[in-house]
Write a protein that holds these residues in place. Structure first.
Motif, PDB file in Angstrom:
ATOM      1  N   ASP A  41      85.705  33.275  95.906  1.00  0.00           N
ATOM      2  CA  ASP A  41      85.115  31.943  95.731  1.00  0.00           C
ATOM      3  C   ASP A  41      83.595  31.966  95.603  1.00  0.00           C
ATOM      4  OD1 ASP A  41      87.585  30.717  95.757  1.00  0.00           O
ATOM      5  OD2 ASP A  41      87.553  30.390  97.927  1.00  0.00           O
ATOM      6  N   ASN A  42      82.967  33.040  96.067  1.00  0.00           N
ATOM      7  CA  ASN A  42      81.504  33.170  95.976  1.00  0.00           C
ATOM      8  C   ASN A  42      81.080  34.015  94.776  1.00  0.00           C
ATOM      9  OD1 ASN A  42      80.971  31.679  98.354  1.00  0.00           O
ATOM     10  ND2 ASN A  42      81.604  33.462  99.546  1.00  0.00           N
ATOM     11  N   ARG A  43      82.016  34.293  93.898  1.00  0.00           N
ATOM     12  CA  ARG A  43      81.804  35.094  92.691  1.00  0.00           C
ATOM     13  C   ARG A  43      81.507  36.568  93.009  1.00  0.00           C
ATOM     14  NH1 ARG A  43      77.638  32.460  90.024  1.00  0.00           N
ATOM     15  NH2 ARG A  43      76.411  34.329  89.899  1.00  0.00           N
ATOM     16  N   LYS A  44      81.886  37.004  94.211  1.00  0.00           N
ATOM     17  CA  LYS A  44      81.747  38.419  94.562  1.00  0.00           C
ATOM     18  C   LYS A  44      82.831  39.196  93.817  1.00  0.00           C
ATOM     19  CE  LYS A  44      81.439  41.755  98.209  1.00  0.00           C
ATOM     20  NZ  LYS A  44      81.467  42.087  99.608  1.00  0.00           N
ATOM     21  N   LEU A  45      82.428  40.267  93.153  1.00  0.00           N
ATOM     22  CA  LEU A  45      83.369  41.053  92.364  1.00  0.00           C
ATOM     23  C   LEU A  45      84.313  41.834  93.278  1.00  0.00           C
ATOM     24  CD1 LEU A  45      84.222  41.945  89.502  1.00  0.00           C
ATOM     25  CD2 LEU A  45      82.634  43.867  89.750  1.00  0.00           C
ATOM     26  N   LEU A  46      85.611  41.622  93.077  1.00  0.00           N
ATOM     27  CA  LEU A  46      86.630  42.312  93.857  1.00  0.00           C
ATOM     28  C   LEU A  46      87.276  43.435  93.055  1.00  0.00           C
ATOM     29  CD1 LEU A  46      88.358  39.154  95.361  1.00  0.00           C
ATOM     30  CD2 LEU A  46      86.601  40.598  96.426  1.00  0.00           C
ATOM     31  N   GLY A  47      87.337  43.260  91.728  1.00  0.00           N
ATOM     32  CA  GLY A  47      87.964  44.249  90.871  1.00  0.00           C
ATOM     33  C   GLY A  47      87.918  43.816  89.423  1.00  0.00           C
ATOM     34  N   ILE A  48      88.454  44.669  88.576  1.00  0.00           N
ATOM     35  CA  ILE A  48      88.474  44.429  87.132  1.00  0.00           C
ATOM     36  C   ILE A  48      89.872  44.731  86.605  1.00  0.00           C
ATOM     37  CG2 ILE A  48      87.582  45.217  84.902  1.00  0.00           C
ATOM     38  CD1 ILE A  48      84.950  45.876  86.319  1.00  0.00           C
ATOM     39  N   VAL A  49      90.328  43.899  85.678  1.00  0.00           N
ATOM     40  CA  VAL A  49      91.580  44.149  84.964  1.00  0.00           C
ATOM     41  C   VAL A  49      91.242  44.249  83.485  1.00  0.00           C
ATOM     42  CG1 VAL A  49      93.856  43.255  84.355  1.00  0.00           C
ATOM     43  CG2 VAL A  49      92.977  42.918  86.670  1.00  0.00           C
ATOM     44  N   SER A  50      91.617  45.366  82.875  1.00  0.00           N
ATOM     45  CA  SER A  50      91.391  45.573  81.446  1.00  0.00           C
ATOM     46  C   SER A  50      92.714  45.465  80.695  1.00  0.00           C
ATOM     47  CB  SER A  50      90.782  46.957  81.207  1.00  0.00           C
ATOM     48  OG  SER A  50      91.748  47.960  81.469  1.00  0.00           O
ATOM     49  N   ALA A  51      92.630  45.454  79.386  1.00  0.00           N
ATOM     50  CA  ALA A  51      93.838  45.439  78.561  1.00  0.00           C
ATOM     51  C   ALA A  51      94.689  46.672  78.851  1.00  0.00           C
ATOM     52  CB  ALA A  51      93.464  45.380  77.082  1.00  0.00           C
ATOM     53  N   VAL A  52      94.053  47.792  79.072  1.00  0.00           N
ATOM     54  CA  VAL A  52      94.784  49.026  79.395  1.00  0.00           C
ATOM     55  C   VAL A  52      95.563  48.853  80.691  1.00  0.00           C
ATOM     56  CG1 VAL A  52      94.509  51.460  80.019  1.00  0.00           C
ATOM     57  CG2 VAL A  52      93.192  50.511  78.124  1.00  0.00           C
ATOM     58  N   ASP A  53      94.944  48.241  81.686  1.00  0.00           N
ATOM     59  CA  ASP A  53      95.630  48.008  82.965  1.00  0.00           C
ATOM     60  C   ASP A  53      96.860  47.126  82.777  1.00  0.00           C
ATOM     61  OD1 ASP A  53      93.608  49.433  84.361  1.00  0.00           O
ATOM     62  OD2 ASP A  53      92.379  47.618  84.431  1.00  0.00           O
ATOM     63  N   LEU A  54      96.722  46.100  81.935  1.00  0.00           N
ATOM     64  CA  LEU A  54      97.850  45.194  81.684  1.00  0.00           C
ATOM     65  C   LEU A  54      98.971  45.902  80.933  1.00  0.00           C
ATOM     66  CD1 LEU A  54      95.906  41.949  80.784  1.00  0.00           C
ATOM     67  CD2 LEU A  54      97.167  42.419  82.880  1.00  0.00           C
ATOM     68  N   LEU A  55      98.621  46.705  79.965  1.00  0.00           N
ATOM     69  CA  LEU A  55      99.647  47.435  79.199  1.00  0.00           C
ATOM     70  C   LEU A  55     100.360  48.472  80.060  1.00  0.00           C
ATOM     71  CD1 LEU A  55      97.849  47.806  75.772  1.00  0.00           C
ATOM     72  CD2 LEU A  55      99.860  46.409  76.288  1.00  0.00           C
ATOM     73  N   LEU A  93      78.889  38.732  90.782  1.00  0.00           N
ATOM     74  CA  LEU A  93      78.875  39.019  89.357  1.00  0.00           C
ATOM     75  C   LEU A  93      77.848  38.139  88.648  1.00  0.00           C
ATOM     76  CD1 LEU A  93      80.314  40.635  87.093  1.00  0.00           C
ATOM     77  CD2 LEU A  93      81.908  38.729  86.916  1.00  0.00           C
ATOM     78  N   LEU A  94      76.956  38.777  87.900  1.00  0.00           N
ATOM     79  CA  LEU A  94      75.935  38.067  87.132  1.00  0.00           C
ATOM     80  C   LEU A  94      76.185  38.146  85.631  1.00  0.00           C
ATOM     81  CD1 LEU A  94      72.769  39.368  89.003  1.00  0.00           C
ATOM     82  CD2 LEU A  94      73.938  37.179  89.335  1.00  0.00           C
ATOM     83  N   THR A 127      76.511  36.795  79.817  1.00  0.00           N
ATOM     84  CA  THR A 127      76.782  36.031  81.043  1.00  0.00           C
ATOM     85  C   THR A 127      78.020  35.155  80.909  1.00  0.00           C
ATOM     86  OG1 THR A 127      75.254  34.318  80.325  1.00  0.00           O
ATOM     87  CG2 THR A 127      74.365  36.037  81.770  1.00  0.00           C
ATOM     88  N   LYS A 128      78.608  35.095  79.731  1.00  0.00           N
ATOM     89  CA  LYS A 128      79.852  34.349  79.539  1.00  0.00           C
ATOM     90  C   LYS A 128      81.003  35.351  79.636  1.00  0.00           C
ATOM     91  CE  LYS A 128      77.904  30.697  76.724  1.00  0.00           C
ATOM     92  NZ  LYS A 128      77.926  29.993  75.445  1.00  0.00           N
ATOM     93  N   LEU A 129      81.698  35.298  80.756  1.00  0.00           N
ATOM     94  CA  LEU A 129      82.748  36.270  81.055  1.00  0.00           C
ATOM     95  C   LEU A 129      84.038  35.571  81.417  1.00  0.00           C
ATOM     96  CD1 LEU A 129      80.616  38.614  83.355  1.00  0.00           C
ATOM     97  CD2 LEU A 129      80.936  38.785  80.893  1.00  0.00           C
ATOM     98  N   ILE A 130      85.121  36.317  81.424  1.00  0.00           N
ATOM     99  CA  ILE A 130      86.421  35.813  81.844  1.00  0.00           C
ATOM    100  C   ILE A 130      86.602  36.180  83.319  1.00  0.00           C
ATOM    101  CG2 ILE A 130      88.911  35.904  81.461  1.00  0.00           C
ATOM    102  CD1 ILE A 130      87.470  34.777  79.059  1.00  0.00           C
ATOM    103  N   VAL A 161      84.777  50.165  91.194  1.00  0.00           N
ATOM    104  CA  VAL A 161      84.021  49.680  90.043  1.00  0.00           C
ATOM    105  C   VAL A 161      82.619  50.285  90.014  1.00  0.00           C
ATOM    106  CG1 VAL A 161      83.083  47.610  88.948  1.00  0.00           C
ATOM    107  CG2 VAL A 161      85.326  47.524  90.036  1.00  0.00           C
ATOM    108  N   VAL A 162      82.239  50.785  88.857  1.00  0.00           N
ATOM    109  CA  VAL A 162      80.870  51.251  88.627  1.00  0.00           C
ATOM    110  C   VAL A 162      80.096  50.050  88.104  1.00  0.00           C
ATOM    111  CG1 VAL A 162      79.426  52.812  87.284  1.00  0.00           C
ATOM    112  CG2 VAL A 162      81.691  53.561  88.073  1.00  0.00           C
ATOM    113  N   SER A 163      78.944  49.765  88.700  1.00  0.00           N
ATOM    114  CA  SER A 163      78.194  48.574  88.305  1.00  0.00           C
ATOM    115  C   SER A 163      76.700  48.870  88.202  1.00  0.00           C
ATOM    116  CB  SER A 163      78.432  47.446  89.309  1.00  0.00           C
ATOM    117  OG  SER A 163      77.932  47.818  90.579  1.00  0.00           O
ATOM    118  N   LEU A 164      75.999  47.893  87.678  1.00  0.00           N
ATOM    119  CA  LEU A 164      74.547  47.956  87.533  1.00  0.00           C
ATOM    120  C   LEU A 164      73.920  46.772  88.256  1.00  0.00           C
ATOM    121  CD1 LEU A 164      74.567  48.656  83.714  1.00  0.00           C
ATOM    122  CD2 LEU A 164      73.784  50.268  85.445  1.00  0.00           C
ATOM    123  N   ARG A 165      72.631  46.841  88.463  1.00  0.00           N
ATOM    124  CA  ARG A 165      71.845  45.724  88.977  1.00  0.00           C
ATOM    125  C   ARG A 165      70.992  45.189  87.824  1.00  0.00           C
ATOM    126  NH1 ARG A 165      75.080  45.980  92.447  1.00  0.00           N
ATOM    127  NH2 ARG A 165      74.791  46.569  94.607  1.00  0.00           N
TER     128      ARG A 165
END
Length: 163
Positions: free
Chosen positions: A40-54, A130-131, A9-12, A97-101
């Motif tokens: 602002d409501n912690r709704k997931l909009l997307g993900i950035v990975s190290a690969v995306d940055l590179l 995001l939980l 639950t500790k995420l960036i 994004v592929v996600s789980l509940r």
């Protein structure tokens, strides 16, 4: 067992307006797999990975032979990072994004991770907030702790630079 029992639950987190250099610093912090872009409501909009940055700083024509020919790779990379000064998280993030509940089972999580080719999946509530996240390592640790009663003290890290 439910994913909610094993997820981290500790995420960036970052906002869509977060700039490239800030994302780079966030992903360099200890143990992040990715930066979660949320509203602002912690709704997931997307993900950035190290690969995306590179991908943003490595020219599409770059191959290993060309990279070997660059005499000052660090300077080259700094210049490439400077070219990204106007890039924001919203420009870089992956939105499909592929996600789980939280109620999904660990076996289902592991199967989905394998099926989709990811090592980490976000865990969202029914409103898309995001939980947490679950990784294959989290699943393995649960297996070791619950099924094998393994003592972590038995593990010795070997520093190969000292050998």
């Amino acid at each position: 067992m439910d994913v909610s029992k094993c997820m981290k639950t500790k995420l960036i987190l970052a906002k869509p307006e977060c700039d490239y250099k800030s994302l780079l610093c966030k992903i360099a912090s200890p143990m992040p797999r990715q930066v979660y872009i949320v509203d602002d409501n912690r709704k997931l909009l997307g993900i950035v990975s190290a690969v995306d940055l590179l991908k943003e700083i490595m020219p599409s024509y770059m191959n290993a032979d060309l990279a070997r020919s660059i005499t000052d790779g660090a300077d080259f990379l700094k210049k490439q990072v400077e070219k990204t000064k106007d890039k924001k998280a919203r420009d870089i993030m992956v939105t499909d994004v592929v996600s789980l509940r939280p109620h999904h089972q660990l076996l289902e999580a592991d199967a989905l991770i394998v099926e989709k080719g990811f090592n980490t999946l976000p865990v969202l509530d029914d409103q898309g907030r995001l939980l947490g996240e679950i990784t294959r390592r989290d699943i393995l640790l649960h297996l070791v702790n619950s099924c094998l009663q393994f003592e972590h003290d038995d593990i010795e890290l070997i520093d190969l630079s000292k050998m």
